[in-house]
Scaffold this active site. Structure first.
Site, PDB file in Angstrom:
ATOM      1  N   GLN A  30       0.223 -29.267  -1.503  1.00  0.00           N
ATOM      2  CA  GLN A  30       1.232 -29.079  -2.737  1.00  0.00           C
ATOM      3  C   GLN A  30       2.442 -28.183  -2.188  1.00  0.00           C
ATOM      4  O   GLN A  30       3.352 -27.814  -2.527  1.00  0.00           O
ATOM      5  CB  GLN A  30       0.752 -28.279  -3.927  1.00  0.00           C
ATOM      6  CG  GLN A  30      -0.190 -29.518  -4.696  1.00  0.00           C
ATOM      7  CD  GLN A  30      -0.857 -28.897  -5.686  1.00  0.00           C
ATOM      8  OE1 GLN A  30      -1.970 -28.190  -5.817  1.00  0.00           O
ATOM      9  NE2 GLN A  30      -0.132 -28.864  -6.910  1.00  0.00           N
ATOM     10  N   HIS A  69      -9.572 -32.267  -9.166  1.00  0.00           N
ATOM     11  CA  HIS A  69      -8.074 -32.447  -9.253  1.00  0.00           C
ATOM     12  C   HIS A  69      -7.608 -31.909  -7.953  1.00  0.00           C
ATOM     13  O   HIS A  69      -6.719 -32.687  -7.289  1.00  0.00           O
ATOM     14  CB  HIS A  69      -7.395 -31.324 -10.382  1.00  0.00           C
ATOM     15  CG  HIS A  69      -5.951 -31.552 -10.391  1.00  0.00           C
ATOM     16  ND1 HIS A  69      -5.204 -32.313 -11.457  1.00  0.00           N
ATOM     17  CD2 HIS A  69      -5.146 -30.873  -9.642  1.00  0.00           C
ATOM     18  CE1 HIS A  69      -4.046 -31.975 -11.216  1.00  0.00           C
ATOM     19  NE2 HIS A  69      -3.942 -31.127 -10.254  1.00  0.00           N
ATOM     20  N   GLU A  70      -8.149 -30.735  -7.287  1.00  0.00           N
ATOM     21  CA  GLU A  70      -7.344 -30.347  -6.101  1.00  0.00           C
ATOM     22  C   GLU A  70      -7.911 -31.095  -4.911  1.00  0.00           C
ATOM     23  O   GLU A  70      -7.102 -31.172  -4.189  1.00  0.00           O
ATOM     24  CB  GLU A  70      -7.754 -28.815  -5.878  1.00  0.00           C
ATOM     25  CG  GLU A  70      -7.250 -28.012  -7.106  1.00  0.00           C
ATOM     26  CD  GLU A  70      -5.637 -28.046  -7.475  1.00  0.00           C
ATOM     27  OE1 GLU A  70      -5.091 -28.419  -6.618  1.00  0.00           O
ATOM     28  OE2 GLU A  70      -5.662 -27.654  -8.515  1.00  0.00           O
TER      29      GLU A  70
END
Length: 188
Positions: free
Chosen positions: A51, A136-137
């Site tokens: 990200q 999620h990560e």
């Protein structure tokens, strides 16, 4: 420590698979520290290295609630080694998909193995929001966004809105902004 720019969808770098780190060394710890500062400033509760444009298998998490706090968790090379048979649905958001949320179904409990900030291998059993956040990560490390787990129609609508917002920001000469934290949603 430094604030890092957060990539937003549909940036193609978010769809790439990350490489394992050989060991948690000074460089990896600096990345973890910068990611934690960036995540808190955004604000969010989890952030994966892709990200911020770094294709390494590194994530940071910090979940604070009235009843519990994980404190910061630093994970290198996290891998889920056990999942529950039961599922849980959580309304997820993401710093790379600002201001958009959707219900995502994931295993309710997971056990994750990882290298901590001191390069020590650990295992952690997670449930609730922590289990959702870890999954999620880790998805980010494999080039998967939460919107990849929802209907194609809804995903397409969200991506169109993100592209439109990015173009408007570029016309105004501003950088895209990170999602703002809303009380009923956790931005992962």
């Amino acid at each position: 420590m430094a604030l890092l720019p957060i990539l937003t969808a549909p940036d193609p770098r978010l769809k790439k698979k990350s490489q394992p780190v050989k060991a948690v060394d000074a460089e990896t710890r600096q990345l973890m520290d910068d990611m934690l500062e960036t995540m808190k400033a955004a604000p969010g509760i989890g952030l994966a290295a892709p990200q911020v444009g770094v294709l390494k298998r590194v994530i940071v998490l910090e979940i604070e609630r009235e009843d519990t706090s994980t404190g910061p968790l630093f994970m290198a090379n996290p891998e889920i080694i056990d999942v529950s048979e039961e599922d849980a649905t959580y309304n997820e958001g993401c710093l790379s998909v600002p201001e958009h949320y959707a219900d995502v179904v994931r295993p309710a409990k997971v056990t994750v193995r990882y290298l901590d900030r001191d390069n020590v291998q650990r295992e952690l059993s997670c449930d609730g929001l922590l289990a959702t956040c870890v999954q999620h990560e880790i998805d980010h490390l494999d080039g998967i966004l939460f919107i990849d787990k929802i209907s194609a129609l809804k995903r397409s609508m969200i991506l169109r809105k993100l592209v439109k917002a990015r173009k408007e920001k570029e016309r105004e000469g501003d950088e895209p902004t990170s999602a703002k934290k809303e009380s009923e949603h956790a931005v992962l």
